[in-house]
Design a protein around this motif. Structure first.
Motif, short mmCIF file in Angstrom:
data_model
loop_
_atom_site.label_atom_id
_atom_site.label_comp_id
_atom_site.label_asym_id
_atom_site.label_seq_id
_atom_site.Cartn_x
_atom_site.Cartn_y
_atom_site.Cartn_z
N CYS A 136 0.87 -1.18 0.00
CA CYS A 136 0.00 0.00 0.00
C CYS A 136 0.90 1.23 0.00
O CYS A 136 1.63 1.45 0.96
N VAL A 137 0.85 1.99 -1.08
CA VAL A 137 1.66 3.20 -1.20
C VAL A 137 0.79 4.42 -0.98
O VAL A 137 -0.27 4.54 -1.61
N ALA A 138 1.25 5.29 -0.11
CA ALA A 138 0.53 6.54 0.16
C ALA A 138 1.20 7.68 -0.59
O ALA A 138 2.43 7.78 -0.61
N SER A 139 0.43 8.54 -1.20
CA SER A 139 0.99 9.65 -1.96
C SER A 139 0.10 10.87 -1.87
O SER A 139 -1.04 10.80 -1.40
N GLY A 140 0.67 12.01 -2.29
CA GLY A 140 -0.10 13.24 -2.40
C GLY A 140 -0.44 13.89 -1.08
O GLY A 140 -1.49 14.48 -0.91
N TYR A 141 0.47 13.80 -0.10
CA TYR A 141 0.15 14.32 1.23
C TYR A 141 1.44 14.71 1.94
O TYR A 141 2.53 14.49 1.44
N ALA A 142 1.26 15.24 3.13
CA ALA A 142 2.41 15.52 3.99
C ALA A 142 2.18 14.87 5.33
O ALA A 142 2.17 15.51 6.37
N TYR A 143 1.97 13.59 5.30
CA TYR A 143 1.71 12.79 6.49
C TYR A 143 0.60 13.40 7.34
O TYR A 143 0.81 13.77 8.48
N SER A 144 -0.58 13.49 6.75
CA SER A 144 -1.72 14.03 7.47
C SER A 144 -2.48 12.94 8.21
O SER A 144 -3.60 13.17 8.64
N PHE A 145 -1.89 11.77 8.32
CA PHE A 145 -2.52 10.71 9.08
C PHE A 145 -1.45 9.98 9.87
O PHE A 145 -0.26 10.15 9.62
N THR A 146 -1.84 9.19 10.86
CA THR A 146 -0.86 8.57 11.75
C THR A 146 -1.06 7.07 11.91
O THR A 146 -0.37 6.44 12.71
N PHE A 147 -2.00 6.50 11.16
CA PHE A 147 -2.28 5.07 11.31
C PHE A 147 -2.73 4.54 9.96
O PHE A 147 -3.50 5.19 9.25
N VAL A 148 -2.25 3.36 9.60
CA VAL A 148 -2.67 2.71 8.36
C VAL A 148 -3.21 1.33 8.69
O VAL A 148 -2.60 0.58 9.46
N GLY A 149 -4.33 1.03 8.13
CA GLY A 149 -4.95 -0.27 8.36
C GLY A 149 -5.23 -1.01 7.08
O GLY A 149 -5.40 -0.41 6.01
N TRP A 150 -5.25 -2.33 7.19
CA TRP A 150 -5.70 -3.20 6.10
C TRP A 150 -7.07 -3.75 6.48
O TRP A 150 -7.26 -4.22 7.61
N PHE A 151 -7.97 -3.72 5.53
CA PHE A 151 -9.31 -4.25 5.70
C PHE A 151 -9.58 -5.24 4.57
O PHE A 151 -8.88 -5.25 3.56
N ARG A 152 -10.60 -6.04 4.74
CA ARG A 152 -11.01 -6.92 3.65
C ARG A 152 -12.53 -7.05 3.65
O ARG A 152 -13.18 -6.89 4.68
N GLN A 153 -13.03 -7.33 2.46
CA GLN A 153 -14.47 -7.51 2.30
C GLN A 153 -14.73 -8.65 1.34
O GLN A 153 -14.33 -8.59 0.18
#
Length: 131
Positions: free
Chosen positions: A22-39
């Motif tokens: 999972c690659v995050a882009s287009g930001y300046a670390y405006s979040f502090t947690f990353v989660g994986w979900f499934r459906q």
């Protein structure tokens, strides 16, 4: 604008392994947690694993759903802004679309590790495990 992009899904036989990215882009670390979900088809989206990506909370342990403990491992590569989900000993019941999402650690800590606490989502990647 934060963008989350997943990759690495595919089809494997039971007992096999896959690694999702999972690659995050287009930001300046405006979040502090990353989660994986499934459906899975006909089922609600469920939390699989989560990791703190903020430097100040980096020592906090990762979070795993009981169904994947001991089989899945979440990790991150900070310079690459990438979070991985290593999935081993896959089972047919792991078949689902897997999503990564970004949110704020304080909200997860206060309200729990659920999809409602995440504001940025990827498009998903399909994982199919055959018996």
């Amino acid at each position: 604008q934060v963008q989350m992009t997943e990759s690495g899904g595919g089809s494997v036989q039971a007992g096999g392994s896959l690694r999702l990215s999972c690659v995050a882009s287009g930001y300046a670390y405006s979040f502090t947690f990353v989660g994986w979900f499934r459906q899975a088809p006909g089922k609600e989206r469920e939390a699989v694993a989560g990791i703190y990506v903020d430097f100040d909370e980096a020592e906090k342990p990762e979070i795993y759903a009981d169904s994947v403990k001991g089989r899945f491992t979440i990790s991150q590569d900070v310079p690459k802004k990438t979070v991985y989900l290593q999935m081993n000993n896959l089972r047919p019941e792991d078949t689902a679309v897997y999503y990564c999402a970004a949110g704020h650690a304080r909200k997860i800590q206060e309200f729990g590790f659920s999809s409602a606490q995440f504001g940025y989502w990827g498009q998903g990647t399909q994982v199919t495990v055959s018996s």
